[in-house]
Design a protein around this motif. Structure first.
Motif, PDB file in Angstrom:
ATOM      1  N   ARG A 135       0.829  -1.203   0.000  1.00  0.00           N
ATOM      2  CA  ARG A 135       0.000   0.000   0.000  1.00  0.00           C
ATOM      3  C   ARG A 135       0.866   1.257   0.000  1.00  0.00           C
ATOM      4  O   ARG A 135       0.549   2.239  -0.692  1.00  0.00           O
ATOM      5  CB  ARG A 135      -0.931  -0.011   1.210  1.00  0.00           C
ATOM      6  CG  ARG A 135      -1.873  -1.207   1.242  1.00  0.00           C
ATOM      7  CD  ARG A 135      -2.785  -1.115   2.449  1.00  0.00           C
ATOM      8  NE  ARG A 135      -3.551  -2.339   2.643  1.00  0.00           N
ATOM      9  CZ  ARG A 135      -4.687  -2.619   2.030  1.00  0.00           C
ATOM     10  NH1 ARG A 135      -5.199  -1.757   1.177  1.00  0.00           N
ATOM     11  NH2 ARG A 135      -5.330  -3.750   2.261  1.00  0.00           N
ATOM     12  N   GLY A 162      -7.480   5.669  -9.538  1.00  0.00           N
ATOM     13  CA  GLY A 162      -8.233   4.494  -9.143  1.00  0.00           C
ATOM     14  C   GLY A 162      -9.400   4.214 -10.067  1.00  0.00           C
ATOM     15  O   GLY A 162      -9.669   4.932 -11.031  1.00  0.00           O
ATOM     16  N   SER A 163     -10.138   3.142  -9.765  1.00  0.00           N
ATOM     17  CA  SER A 163     -11.298   2.763 -10.580  1.00  0.00           C
ATOM     18  C   SER A 163     -12.440   3.766 -10.446  1.00  0.00           C
ATOM     19  O   SER A 163     -13.328   3.810 -11.296  1.00  0.00           O
ATOM     20  CB  SER A 163     -11.787   1.375 -10.181  1.00  0.00           C
ATOM     21  OG  SER A 163     -12.140   1.355  -8.803  1.00  0.00           O
ATOM     22  N   LEU A 201      -5.412   8.147  -6.221  1.00  0.00           N
ATOM     23  CA  LEU A 201      -5.420   7.147  -5.161  1.00  0.00           C
ATOM     24  C   LEU A 201      -5.442   7.823  -3.801  1.00  0.00           C
ATOM     25  O   LEU A 201      -4.775   8.840  -3.571  1.00  0.00           O
ATOM     26  CB  LEU A 201      -4.188   6.256  -5.286  1.00  0.00           C
ATOM     27  CG  LEU A 201      -4.069   5.430  -6.567  1.00  0.00           C
ATOM     28  CD1 LEU A 201      -2.773   4.641  -6.564  1.00  0.00           C
ATOM     29  CD2 LEU A 201      -5.251   4.487  -6.715  1.00  0.00           C
ATOM     30  N   SER A 230      -9.729  -5.693  -5.539  1.00  0.00           N
ATOM     31  CA  SER A 230      -8.333  -5.334  -5.272  1.00  0.00           C
ATOM     32  C   SER A 230      -7.967  -4.051  -6.004  1.00  0.00           C
ATOM     33  O   SER A 230      -8.473  -3.775  -7.097  1.00  0.00           O
ATOM     34  CB  SER A 230      -7.399  -6.463  -5.704  1.00  0.00           C
ATOM     35  OG  SER A 230      -7.548  -6.718  -7.090  1.00  0.00           O
ATOM     36  N   GLY A 231      -7.088  -3.272  -5.389  1.00  0.00           N
ATOM     37  CA  GLY A 231      -6.628  -2.018  -5.974  1.00  0.00           C
ATOM     38  C   GLY A 231      -5.355  -2.207  -6.777  1.00  0.00           C
ATOM     39  O   GLY A 231      -4.967  -3.323  -7.142  1.00  0.00           O
ATOM     40  N   LYS A 291      -9.177  -3.086  -1.574  1.00  0.00           N
ATOM     41  CA  LYS A 291      -9.281  -1.634  -1.599  1.00  0.00           C
ATOM     42  C   LYS A 291      -9.558  -1.087  -0.196  1.00  0.00           C
ATOM     43  O   LYS A 291     -10.362  -1.626   0.554  1.00  0.00           O
ATOM     44  CB  LYS A 291     -10.408  -1.196  -2.537  1.00  0.00           C
ATOM     45  CG  LYS A 291     -10.121  -1.501  -3.996  1.00  0.00           C
ATOM     46  CD  LYS A 291     -11.278  -1.040  -4.875  1.00  0.00           C
ATOM     47  CE  LYS A 291     -11.002  -1.341  -6.337  1.00  0.00           C
ATOM     48  NZ  LYS A 291     -12.132  -0.905  -7.199  1.00  0.00           N
ATOM     49  N   CYS A 292      -8.904   0.018   0.118  1.00  0.00           N
ATOM     50  CA  CYS A 292      -9.114   0.660   1.415  1.00  0.00           C
ATOM     51  C   CYS A 292     -10.511   1.248   1.533  1.00  0.00           C
ATOM     52  O   CYS A 292     -11.023   1.412   2.645  1.00  0.00           O
ATOM     53  CB  CYS A 292      -8.074   1.769   1.617  1.00  0.00           C
ATOM     54  SG  CYS A 292      -6.365   1.182   1.637  1.00  0.00           S
ATOM     55  N   CYS A 293     -11.145   1.584   0.397  1.00  0.00           N
ATOM     56  CA  CYS A 293     -12.467   2.206   0.443  1.00  0.00           C
ATOM     57  C   CYS A 293     -13.555   1.224   0.864  1.00  0.00           C
ATOM     58  O   CYS A 293     -14.701   1.643   1.080  1.00  0.00           O
ATOM     59  CB  CYS A 293     -12.809   2.817  -0.918  1.00  0.00           C
ATOM     60  SG  CYS A 293     -12.726   1.654  -2.289  1.00  0.00           S
TER      61      CYS A 293
END
Length: 490
Positions: A203, A213-214, A219, A249-250, A256-258
């Motif tokens: 990370r 990011g997506s 990020l 997954s990021g 993902k942290c979100c």
């Protein structure tokens, strides 16, 4: 995250939060920290806190330093601080009473061992820092090549050189422990600096590299997020997300942290759902729980034999669960009908202004164009409706198109040719004209009769003195000799 009114103002300062920081990406980042204790007045006996927070390498690393110069330092200024066997240059990110809370959060104690601020950065210090920072890219390429030549299983993410060029910190990621004894000697001989190796996680590596990011934004780890909490797949299950590693997954390869951002709201909503309702019994069999719809407060069940799912309300599930405890099985689940309807467009109260504003010049041109287009369409339709006529009737169509005066002439001639009572003189004058016409109309027949030998010689016709148009005998001698018969082919 960015506040509601965060926007870039004059000289790159955010206009919404008014923290007087630098906003390089258009939104809040790790350099933009809102000092919400700055406007609180202090008593006369209390002096401002003498420790400041300084960030290095665009906020990727932060540390605390004591201000012994007794100068008033503001946020955003470049200062020269103590380093490892030298000095380093950083940017002030936080001052005042809020620094105490940050030190408490990071568990840093206020001791005499805290490093000191030397001075405000001069032009010579900044020029030296820029020269040493320009060496970082080449140093990273060479360091990766040296580590690959030795055969170490590690990945170098970043190289940070101190402002005075006496120390270099190599950030790397590795799955297992790595022996650096030989590597440090090679780095020290190649770069002629004091080498420090620091291992980071996936990370933190993504935060140093950066990216999109997506969600379409930068990020979180490279902009504002500094504390990385553990993320489990249970967070995705509580939110009814499919356990798909590629989607969850990021860029760092981890979850993902979100996924943790909305987890608390989902847990609060799930408290209303019964926990012991994974299976319920009916007359038709045992129904198992498939999913929970938090937004509609429904629980979906299905029997083991079929794939059909039945949505039930929370109250109905609780009723069936109480009946099952009394060894009673209901006849039916009483499923709810879920109707998927498109959202209706709300009437926002806007008036339709089309047609109220008109420009005469534009309307005239548009009307002319429409009139021309209609005429062209009419002509095309008339041409398509007319049948194709043969070549012999073309003359008749031309005569019909002539003016009326020309069309009346043949009618008058026919009336003259018809015999009328009481006009014998006109009949005698018309007879010779009618006799002359067939002779003039059929001259080629006489020539064909003369050429045919089988028909024989044609008798002479007496010349009519009164008729000047009568044909004269051919030949120069005045005698008509019969033509010689052709010899038969043998």
């Amino acid at each position: 995250m960015a506040c509601a009114g965060c926007g870039t103002g004059a000289e790159g300062k955010p206009s919404g939060c008014k923290s007087n920081g630098g906003c390089s990406t258009g939104g809040c980042n790790r350099l933009n920290v809102f000092d919400w204790l700055a406007n609180i007045p202090l008593s006369d006996s209390l002096a401002p806190f003498d420790i400041i927070e300084v960030s290095f390498n665009n906020g990727s690393r932060k540390d605390f330093f004591r201000n012994t110069t007794k100068q008033i330092l503001d946020k955003g200024e470049m200062v020269t601080v103590e380093g490892v066997s030298g000095f380093d240059i950083g940017q002030i990110s936080l001052t005042g009473e809020l620094v105490k809370l940050q030190m408490k959060k990071r568990r840093v104690e206020d001791t005499p061992e805290v490093k000191k601020v030397l001075r405000r950065s001069t032009n010579e210090d900044l020029a030296r820092m820029q020269d040493n920072k320009a060496r970082e890219k080449d140093a990273l390429i060479k360091a990766r090549a040296i580590a690959r030549s030795i055969g170490l299983e590690m990945k170098l993410a970043e190289v940070e050189i101190q402002a005075d060029g006496r120390k270099a910190t190599f950030f790397y990621t590795a799955d297992d422990r790595v022996d650096f004894r030989e590597l440090i000697k090679l780095y020290a001989g190649e770069f002629r600096v004091k080498v420090e190796m620091r291992q980071i996680g996936a990370r933190q590596e993504a935060g140093k590299v950066g990216g999109i990011g997506s969600c379409g934004r930068e990020l979180c780890c490279s902009t504002w997020l500094t504390d990385f909490k553990s993320v489990n797949t249970t967070a995705a299950r509580y939110q009814n997300l499919s356990i798909n590693q590629a989607k969850l997954s990021g860029q760092c390869g981890r979850l993902k942290c979100c996924l943790n951002y909305e987890l608390d709201t989902y847990l609060d909503a799930l408290r209303e759902f019964p926990e012991d309702a994974d299976t319920i019994e009916t007359v038709n069999g045992v129904a198992t729980l498939q999913k929970r719809d938090i937004f509609k407060n429904l629980m979906w069940y299905s029997y083991g034999d079929s794939n059909k799912q039945y949505p039930l309300t929370i109250t109905r599930v609780k009723e069936i669960r109480q009946l099952n405890k009394q060894n009673i099985r209901p006849d039916d689940l009483k499923a709810v009908e879920v109707v998927v309807a498109k959202p209706k467009a709300e009437d926002l109260g806007f008036a339709d202004v089309v047609g109220q504003i008109s420009l005469r010049s534009l309307e005239k041109t548009s009307q002319k164009r429409k009139h021309k287009d209609k005429e062209k369409q009419k002509h095309k339709q008339q041409k398509d409706q007319q049948p194709q006529q043969p070549a012999g009737k073309k003359a008749e169509t031309k005569q019909e198109n002539r003016p009326q005066q020309q069309q009346k002439q043949p009618e008058n001639r026919q009336q003259q040719q018809k015999p009328q009572e009481g006009r014998p003189q006109q009949q005698q004058q018309q007879k010779p004209k009618q006799e002359q016409r067939p002779q003039q109309q059929h001259p080629p027949k006489q020539k064909q009769e003369q050429r045919n030998p089988n028909n024989g010689p044609k008798p002479q016709q007496p010349q009519d003195k009164n008729n000047p148009n009568a044909q004269k005998p051919q030949g120069g001698g005045g005698q008509n000799k019969p033509p010689k018969p052709r010899e038969k082919q043998k």
